[in-house]
Design an enzyme around this catalytic site. Structure first.
Site, mmCIF file in Angstrom:
data_model
loop_
_atom_site.group_PDB
_atom_site.id
_atom_site.type_symbol
_atom_site.label_atom_id
_atom_site.label_comp_id
_atom_site.label_asym_id
_atom_site.label_seq_id
_atom_site.Cartn_x
_atom_site.Cartn_y
_atom_site.Cartn_z
ATOM 1 C CD GLU A 105 -1.032 -1.930 10.290
ATOM 2 O OE1 GLU A 105 -1.013 -0.591 10.963
ATOM 3 O OE2 GLU A 105 -1.446 -2.467 9.504
ATOM 4 N NE ARG A 121 -3.324 0.352 2.467
ATOM 5 C CZ ARG A 121 -2.261 0.090 2.846
ATOM 6 N NH1 ARG A 121 -1.495 0.075 1.834
ATOM 7 N NH2 ARG A 121 -1.908 -0.204 4.079
ATOM 8 N N GLY A 158 -2.668 -8.739 -3.181
ATOM 9 C CA GLY A 158 -1.414 -9.335 -3.213
ATOM 10 C C GLY A 158 -0.677 -9.132 -4.289
ATOM 11 C CD GLU A 159 -2.287 -10.014 -9.330
ATOM 12 O OE1 GLU A 159 -2.035 -11.053 -9.969
ATOM 13 O OE2 GLU A 159 -2.992 -9.339 -9.613
ATOM 14 C CG ASN A 196 6.243 0.428 2.211
ATOM 15 O OD1 ASN A 196 7.221 1.061 2.041
ATOM 16 N ND2 ASN A 196 6.331 -0.741 2.411
#
Length: 431
Positions: free
Chosen positions: A59, A266, A311-312, A336
């Site tokens: 999200e 994840r 974040g990569e 996603n």
């Protein structure tokens, strides 16, 4: 029913706190900032134009384009972003830093919610996807604060679950100002459950833009690991899926001995376990953190790169030729699949995609994705695609075209929020 909900919530709160303390034995951040979860947050220096809540990583990533636009419109320090999980918090801080105010969201207890709202005083609120908080929604309605559920989705499974408490669900949804749904099917489900103002605007995740600097870093990483060798990524994997991916990679290496697997779990708390799994399976592995510390650790002899950074994801995707997206072989509901498609990669996923049905159908229909049932099918499909540059190009072009053709949800959502902001006076609110 509302009183029963609150009773259960009060009874479960000590259990939740104990669980945070227990998890903090391995991951210290779980015991930090607990006061924020009870509404003990700092008072802002200026009026908060919009409070955006995004539960966790998925999200948070979907909300980033929206949040950046809101900051551009209202100014730094006027957008408050909350998450529920430490990983979601880390993503927000890494991506947005001081541009926004960031805390954990309050638990859905009357005291915690009132305390948070008294201090934050947002002019309007955006809840991402399917978070239904009865206490918060009621308090927002009583205070006259517009509430939008954005990028709202409701799978058939969730719809059936909410239907078991249809009366209570209807009561909760009537406290919303509007629901901006991902699809006509989602909109119909929300309407059936009693939401009064529902509009299908599309999926915000189509409005993603690959991070150029990360894509460049991905190409550089691939060059260090061997640009000519075939490489695939297993992204956002869950427990059991790493073992499946490694099994598939072992079979793949029988046909392509120089193949590279980029394995990206994840959840960061599982990085060490997955590193040990790679070693037990006998692969020559290296962690992204090790390469960051010593670039010479990257080489053509590496069989598995463990993506142990946050974040990569764009970097890991850009370093690969084919992408498998996890949460889909394990019965999680998928993750996603639009990010690899936006980069022009062929996309593979398992049969459990109930949280991303529209994206699944779009990519399958466009010929941009393939559904696989198990490790054998995964290995077979990857082995077919890696040496076939023409097929990869066709699938990749179809995927990127499908993503581009379905953009526009962000502009529609911003228009909805602008209207809500004018109604609440957010444009001229004083601090």
């Amino acid at each position: 029913m509302r009183w029963l909900y609150l009773l259960l919530l009060y009874l479960l709160t000590p259990v939740v706190l104990l669980r945070l303390v227990w998890r903090s034995r391995q991951i210290r951040v779980y015991r930090e900032r607990i006061g924020e979860r009870f509404g003990f947050v700092p008072r802002p220096a200026q009026g908060v134009a919009v409070w955006v809540h995004a539960v966790s990583v998925g999200e948070s990533l979907a909300a980033l384009p929206l949040i950046r636009q809101l900051v551009e419109r209202h100014g730094q320090g006027r957008v408050w972003v909350t998450t529920t999980t430490p990983t979601g918090s880390e993503r927000v801080v890494a991506a947005l830093g001081a541009q926004v105010i960031h805390t954990y969201a309050p638990y859905d207890l009357p005291g915690a919610v009132s305390r948070f709202l008294d201090r934050a005083r947002p002019a309007q609120v955006v809840i991402m996807e399917t978070e239904l908080w009865p206490t918060l929604f009621r308090h927002l309605r009583r205070r006259g604060i517009p509430l939008t559920i954005a990028n709202a989705r409701l799978s058939p499974r969730s719809f059936k679950g909410y239907g078991r408490v249809a009366g209570f669900t209807r009561e909760v949804l009537r406290d919303t100002t509007r629901v901006a749904a991902q699809s006509d099917a989602d909109a119909q489900r929300f309407t059936s459950l009693g939401a009064p103002h529902v509009e299908a605007i599309g999926n915000l995740k189509f409005d993603i833009d690959p991070v150029a600097s990360q894509a460049e870093a991905g190409h550089a990483l691939r060059a260090r690991l061997g640009a000519a060798r075939p490489a695939w990524v297993a992204a956002s994997t869950h427990d059991t899926e790493e073992e499946t991916a490694l099994d598939a990679h072992r079979r793949l290496c029988e046909r392509h001995p120089d193949a590279l697997l980029i394995l990206v779990p994840r959840h960061p708390q599982r990085f060490d376990d997955v590193a040990r799994l790679i070693a037990r399976q006998g692969f020559r592995g290296v962690r992204r953190s090790e390469i960051s510390a010593d670039p010479t650790r990257a080489g053509a002899d590496v069989q598995v790169l463990l993506g142990d950074s946050l974040g990569e994801m764009w970097m890991y995707l850009a370093a690969a030729d084919v992408a498998f997206v996890g949460g889909s072989l394990a019965d999680v509901g998928g993750h996603n699949v639009l990010e690899p498609a936006a980069l022009g990669l062929p996309v593979l996923f398992g049969p459990h995609m109930h949280n991303f049905l529209a994206a699944r159908e779009l990519l399958l229909g466009a010929g941009a994705a393939i559904e696989v049932a198990d490790a054998g099918a995964l290995a077979s499909r990857v082995a077919e695609l890696l040496p076939d540059a023409a097929q990869r190009a066709r699938m990749g072009q179809a995927g990127s075209a499908a993503v581009l053709a379905n953009r526009g949800a962000l502009a529609k959502l911003l228009d909805i929020l602008d209207r809500g902001g004018r109604e609440s006076g957010v444009g001229n609110r004083e601090s």
